[in-house]
Design a protein around this motif. Structure first.
Motif, PDB file in Angstrom:
ATOM      1  N   LEU A  23      40.414  59.296   3.062  1.00 48.85           N
ATOM      2  CA  LEU A  23      40.135  58.288   3.761  1.00 48.85           C
ATOM      3  C   LEU A  23      40.855  58.148   4.852  1.00 48.85           C
ATOM      4  O   LEU A  23      42.123  57.874   4.975  1.00 48.85           O
ATOM      5  N   ASP A  24      40.578  58.346   6.139  1.00 44.99           N
ATOM      6  CA  ASP A  24      41.261  58.067   7.504  1.00 44.99           C
ATOM      7  C   ASP A  24      40.612  57.450   8.692  1.00 44.99           C
ATOM      8  O   ASP A  24      40.013  58.113   9.445  1.00 44.99           O
ATOM      9  N   TYR A  51      39.371  50.407   4.155  1.00 47.26           N
ATOM     10  CA  TYR A  51      40.073  50.843   2.930  1.00 47.26           C
ATOM     11  C   TYR A  51      39.729  50.133   1.618  1.00 47.26           C
ATOM     12  O   TYR A  51      39.746  50.404   0.443  1.00 47.26           O
ATOM     13  N   CYS A  57      44.963  58.486   1.925  1.00 48.05           N
ATOM     14  CA  CYS A  57      44.628  57.803   2.960  1.00 48.05           C
ATOM     15  C   CYS A  57      45.634  57.873   3.941  1.00 48.05           C
ATOM     16  O   CYS A  57      46.971  57.827   3.985  1.00 48.05           O
ATOM     17  N   HIS A 103      46.856  56.182   7.680  1.00 45.79           N
ATOM     18  CA  HIS A 103      47.014  54.813   8.253  1.00 45.79           C
ATOM     19  C   HIS A 103      48.096  54.668   9.186  1.00 45.79           C
ATOM     20  O   HIS A 103      49.107  55.668   9.102  1.00 45.79           O
TER      21      HIS A 103
END
Length: 184
Positions: A119-120, A129, A149, A151
């Motif tokens: 997840l980016d 998110y 992730c 972030h």
């Protein structure tokens, strides 16, 4: 950009020019896979906000059996498809040109267990998110799933998403990589 390791090691990947995406550098990609495991024995990867597909393709090269790529931007999606074809992963890839929220809603309706989740989202879109909570609550992650992730250093993510706990964080310039694993 290139595939760092595995069966397609050294394969150059096309990147997207401009500011609509932020490709994960080879250095950060290599660090991510040093953290989560250098090679895999099967499993399904989800690369949300896939951009040119570097993380999902790397996961396939290292032994995942399938990858699902989600990318909304048209130019990025075209580049993603070109990279998948160049690496000869068409048969083990699903690509969706759609918003991540819609893609997750679709995944929630499928009988699927994800083993690797990347997840980016765009750094200023922290609400994405929350998609992790939907996937965790609906049981779409396998017991041994790994969540990665990327972030901004300005963003603080929670210490856990359900029973997936933050087990490691690394900082690379203005980027933080947070890794979550099942702690139950």
């Amino acid at each position: 950009m290139r595939v760092v390791a595995g069966e397609r090691k050294g394969m150059p990947l096309k990147a997207i020019t401009g500011t609509t995406t932020r490709p994960t550098t080879d250095k950060v990609k290599e660090s991510i896979f040093n953290i989560i495991g250098p090679f895999f024995s099967g499993g399904i990867a989800l690369d949300l906000f896939a951009g040119s597909g570097g993380l999902g393709i790397e996961t396939l090269s290292r032994g995942a059996s399938k990858a699902i790529f989600v990318e909304k931007d048209g130019r990025a999606f075209q580049t993603l498809q070109e990279n998948i074809k160049k690496c000869r992963y068409e048969d083990v890839s699903e690509t969706f040109r759609t918003d991540a929220t819609r893609a997750v809603k679709g995944l929630l309706k499928r009988d699927i267990q994800l083993d690797y989740l990347f997840l980016d989202p765009p750094y200023h879109k922290t609400e994405y998110y929350e998609l992790l909570n939907s996937l965790v609550e609906q049981g779409k992650l396998s017991k041994d799933a790994i969540i990665v992730c990327e972030h901004s250093v300005e963003v603080s993510l929670p210490s856990n998403y359900g029973h997936y706990a933050l087990v490691r964080q690394e900082t690379y310039g203005s980027t933080i990589v947070s890794v979550y694993r099942n702690e139950s």
